[in-house]
Design an enzyme around this catalytic site. Structure first.
Site, PDB file in Angstrom:
ATOM      1  N   HIS A   1      -5.113   2.440 -19.804  1.00  0.00           N
ATOM      2  CA  HIS A   1      -4.027   1.721 -19.378  1.00  0.00           C
ATOM      3  C   HIS A   1      -4.387   0.089 -19.247  1.00  0.00           C
ATOM      4  O   HIS A   1      -5.178   0.051 -18.434  1.00  0.00           O
ATOM      5  CB  HIS A   1      -3.452   2.483 -17.819  1.00  0.00           C
ATOM      6  CG  HIS A   1      -2.466   1.724 -17.391  1.00  0.00           C
ATOM      7  ND1 HIS A   1      -1.232   1.652 -17.883  1.00  0.00           N
ATOM      8  CD2 HIS A   1      -2.244   1.405 -15.992  1.00  0.00           C
ATOM      9  CE1 HIS A   1      -0.396   0.875 -17.171  1.00  0.00           C
ATOM     10  NE2 HIS A   1      -1.199   0.716 -15.981  1.00  0.00           N
TER      11      HIS A   1
ATOM     12  N   ASN B   1       1.252  -5.085 -17.787  1.00  0.00           N
ATOM     13  CA  ASN B   1       1.446  -4.066 -17.377  1.00  0.00           C
ATOM     14  C   ASN B   1       2.798  -3.332 -17.643  1.00  0.00           C
ATOM     15  O   ASN B   1       3.656  -3.792 -17.107  1.00  0.00           O
ATOM     16  CB  ASN B   1       0.866  -3.599 -16.160  1.00  0.00           C
ATOM     17  CG  ASN B   1       1.126  -2.153 -15.652  1.00  0.00           C
ATOM     18  OD1 ASN B   1       1.623  -1.154 -16.340  1.00  0.00           O
ATOM     19  ND2 ASN B   1       0.470  -1.971 -14.175  1.00  0.00           N
TER      20      ASN B   1
ATOM     21  N   CYS C   1       2.437   5.109 -14.394  1.00  0.00           N
ATOM     22  CA  CYS C   1       1.722   4.372 -15.561  1.00  0.00           C
ATOM     23  C   CYS C   1       0.985   5.631 -16.241  1.00  0.00           C
ATOM     24  O   CYS C   1       0.568   5.301 -17.253  1.00  0.00           O
ATOM     25  CB  CYS C   1       0.908   3.518 -14.988  1.00  0.00           C
ATOM     26  SG  CYS C   1       1.551   2.026 -14.084  1.00  0.00           S
TER      27      CYS C   1
HETATM   28  O1  UT7 Z   1      -0.563   0.285 -13.217  1.00  0.00           O
HETATM   29  C1  UT7 Z   1      -1.371   0.718 -12.208  1.00  0.00           C
HETATM   30  C2  UT7 Z   1      -1.188   0.194 -11.009  1.00  0.00           C
HETATM   31  N1  UT7 Z   1      -1.281  -0.969 -10.523  1.00  0.00           N
HETATM   32  C3  UT7 Z   1      -2.469  -1.548 -10.629  1.00  0.00           C
HETATM   33  O2  UT7 Z   1      -3.428  -1.151 -11.313  1.00  0.00           O
HETATM   34  C4  UT7 Z   1      -2.618  -2.848  -9.903  1.00  0.00           C
HETATM   35  C5  UT7 Z   1      -3.813  -3.254  -9.085  1.00  0.00           C
HETATM   36  N2  UT7 Z   1      -4.150  -4.134  -8.409  1.00  0.00           N
HETATM   37  C6  UT7 Z   1      -4.511  -5.551  -8.990  1.00  0.00           C
HETATM   38  O3  UT7 Z   1      -4.239  -5.564 -10.375  1.00  0.00           O
HETATM   39  C7  UT7 Z   1      -4.811  -6.566  -8.145  1.00  0.00           C
HETATM   40  O4  UT7 Z   1      -4.957  -6.211  -6.816  1.00  0.00           O
HETATM   41  C8  UT7 Z   1      -3.662  -7.867  -8.044  1.00  0.00           C
HETATM   42  C9  UT7 Z   1      -3.669  -8.509  -9.534  1.00  0.00           C
HETATM   43  C10 UT7 Z   1      -2.369  -7.207  -7.724  1.00  0.00           C
HETATM   44  C11 UT7 Z   1      -4.279  -8.647  -7.136  1.00  0.00           C
HETATM   45  O5  UT7 Z   1      -5.565  -9.062  -7.098  1.00  0.00           O
HETATM   46  P1  UT7 Z   1      -6.778  -9.305  -5.940  1.00  0.00           P
HETATM   47  O6  UT7 Z   1      -7.696  -9.897  -6.671  1.00  0.00           O
HETATM   48  O7  UT7 Z   1      -6.684  -7.913  -5.581  1.00  0.00           O
HETATM   49  O8  UT7 Z   1      -5.813 -10.484  -5.165  1.00  0.00           O
HETATM   50  P2  UT7 Z   1      -5.310 -10.061  -3.541  1.00  0.00           P
HETATM   51  O9  UT7 Z   1      -4.156  -8.926  -3.534  1.00  0.00           O
HETATM   52  O10 UT7 Z   1      -6.435  -9.558  -2.591  1.00  0.00           O
HETATM   53  O11 UT7 Z   1      -4.714 -11.185  -2.976  1.00  0.00           O
HETATM   54  C12 UT7 Z   1      -5.668 -12.667  -3.201  1.00  0.00           C
HETATM   55  C13 UT7 Z   1      -4.785 -13.534  -2.701  1.00  0.00           C
HETATM   56  C14 UT7 Z   1      -3.808 -13.606  -1.664  1.00  0.00           C
HETATM   57  O12 UT7 Z   1      -3.907 -14.687  -0.961  1.00  0.00           O
HETATM   58  P3  UT7 Z   1      -4.583 -14.861   0.448  1.00  0.00           P
HETATM   59  O13 UT7 Z   1      -4.128 -13.841   1.369  1.00  0.00           O
HETATM   60  O14 UT7 Z   1      -5.986 -14.490   0.066  1.00  0.00           O
HETATM   61  O15 UT7 Z   1      -4.475 -16.422   1.123  1.00  0.00           O
HETATM   62  C15 UT7 Z   1      -2.175 -13.566  -2.410  1.00  0.00           C
HETATM   63  O16 UT7 Z   1      -1.516 -13.987  -1.346  1.00  0.00           O
HETATM   64  O17 UT7 Z   1      -3.842 -14.165  -3.859  1.00  0.00           O
HETATM   65  C16 UT7 Z   1      -2.677 -14.241  -3.359  1.00  0.00           C
HETATM   66  N3  UT7 Z   1      -1.647 -14.295  -4.466  1.00  0.00           N
HETATM   67  C17 UT7 Z   1      -1.159 -15.050  -5.405  1.00  0.00           C
HETATM   68  N4  UT7 Z   1      -1.419 -16.184  -5.531  1.00  0.00           N
HETATM   69  C18 UT7 Z   1      -0.821 -17.137  -6.618  1.00  0.00           C
HETATM   70  C19 UT7 Z   1      -0.995 -12.946  -4.851  1.00  0.00           C
HETATM   71  N5  UT7 Z   1      -0.214 -12.966  -5.727  1.00  0.00           N
HETATM   72  C20 UT7 Z   1      -0.466 -14.301  -6.241  1.00  0.00           C
HETATM   73  C21 UT7 Z   1       0.051 -14.888  -7.612  1.00  0.00           C
HETATM   74  N6  UT7 Z   1       0.005 -16.125  -7.640  1.00  0.00           N
HETATM   75  N7  UT7 Z   1       1.169 -14.349  -8.376  1.00  0.00           N
END
Ligand code: UT7
Length: 326
Positions: free
Chosen positions: A253, A283, A113
């Protein structure tokens, strides 16, 4: 002093739009979850037979047109991408052929990125050193080809796009003031594509393990991203004896609205200083910054003399910033 000045911007996104509601139909997710956790509502996706070089070429043509520069005048084509048409040769060579930029050197930069800002810094350095007069710098990606559409943690985040700038050698105060590159390879497995480089070649086993697809531990990446984006933005401001108050437009970004909000706050920027379009494109990796820059430019948000801060973070990890006087 010779500076590299942006004299044209261009961008291109594929026609097909995939909304969160479309994704809901084939994945256990919801529009609500995606919007509140990421800020993304929709993204553009390439069609069959449409490649990274096609997006890049279209974006470059628009930038060249705005600059009034003929492709034959270009000394250098640099493409930031991790989803090139081939493992090699460089997608920049395909673009160079498409543009008929026959007097240009061409190479790709792999910095995920941060790819556009890494590519920009290479071109800026050659122009400032007097070794190139005109360059095309592109960020172009088709991430949707390497995401696992069964992995809801990653597939809702990404889209396809390209953005480009034309840089020209220029005397005076306008242009790129400084670029700043950083990396930390010690945590590369938090965000990467395990196959199919020469380490994990295509085989029944690697296919079954879905090694071909992008893997990410999102919440770990989130924390490092906010810290690194803030740090390098402050480094860029300090290097030019400026503060957040001097910034007319901050183009970070576009990974996740929560990352953008947290970073902007930490740098000390107000909402009206920050450009956001992650809601419409998701993204798009190396393409986010030049795509946003082109949108802002064409919308008349950039005035001569404006201070523009560009800030990126991505796989590697890599992170980078550039400060420009428009
Ligand atoms: O381009 C540069 C590199 N990339 C980034 O900068 C991305 C960085 N990370 C993020 O943007 C975020 O961490 C995410 C958007 C990927 C995830 O958000 P989060 O608030 O960190 O969520 P999490 O990974 O802690 O997951 C929370 C919950 C989980 O469920 P449990 O384990 O709490 O029951 C996931 O299974 O959300 C669940 N989950 C979803 N639920 C519905 C993860 N993806 C989804 C989804 N739909 N698409």
């Amino acid at each position: 002093m010779i500076r590299a000045r942006i004299t044209g911007t261009g961008s291109y996104v594929p026609e097909k739009v995939l909304t969160n509601l479309d994704i809901e139909k084939f994945l256990d997710t919801s529009d609500e979850w995606i919007r509140t956790r990421t800020g993304i509502s929709e993204r553009h996706v390439v069609a069959d037979g449409e490649y990274t070089s096609d997006l890049a070429t279209n974006a470059a043509r628009r930038a060249l047109e705005m600059a009034g520069v003929d492709a034959k005048e270009i000394d250098l084509v640099v493409v930031g991408t991790i989803t090139g048409d081939y493992p090699w040769p460089a997608t920049a060579c395909v673009v160079q052929r498409n543009l008929e930029a026959l007097n240009a050197g061409a190479f790709d930069v792999s910095a995920a990125c941060s790819g556009f800002l890494y590519a920009l810094s290479c071109a800026v350095d050659r122009i400032e050193a007097g070794r190139a007069k005109k360059a095309v710098v592109i960020g172009a990606e088709t991430l949707t080809r390497i995401i696992d559409w069964e992995d809801r943690n990653t597939c809702v985040l990404f889209g396809d796009a390209a953005g480009a700038v034309v840089l020209e050698a220029s005397e005076g105060e306008h242009g790129v003031l400084s670029t700043h590159l950083h990396a930390d390879g010690t945590q590369l497995e938090l965000l990467y594509q395990p196959g199919f480089g020469t380490r994990l070649m295509p085989s029944e086993e690697t296919l079954a393990k879905r090694d071909y697809f992008l893997k990410m531990q999102g919440n770990e990446v989130f924390k490092v991203a906010v810290r690194s984006l803030t740090e390098v933005a402050n480094i860029a401001l300090k290097a030019n004896s400026m503060t957040a108050a001097d910034v007319d437009l901050f183009i970070p970004h576009q990974a996740n609205i929560r990352i953008l909000d947290a970073t902007s706050k930490r740098i000390g920027l107000k909402e009206n200083q920050v450009y956001i379009n992650v809601d419409r494109f998701g993204n798009t990796s190396a393409a986010t910054i030049p795509l946003a820059l082109d949108e802002a430019n064409r919308a008349g948000r950039l005035k001569s003399g404006d201070i523009v801060l560009l800030d990126a973070f991505g796989g590697g990890f890599t992170w980078a910033a550039a400060l420009l006087r428009w």
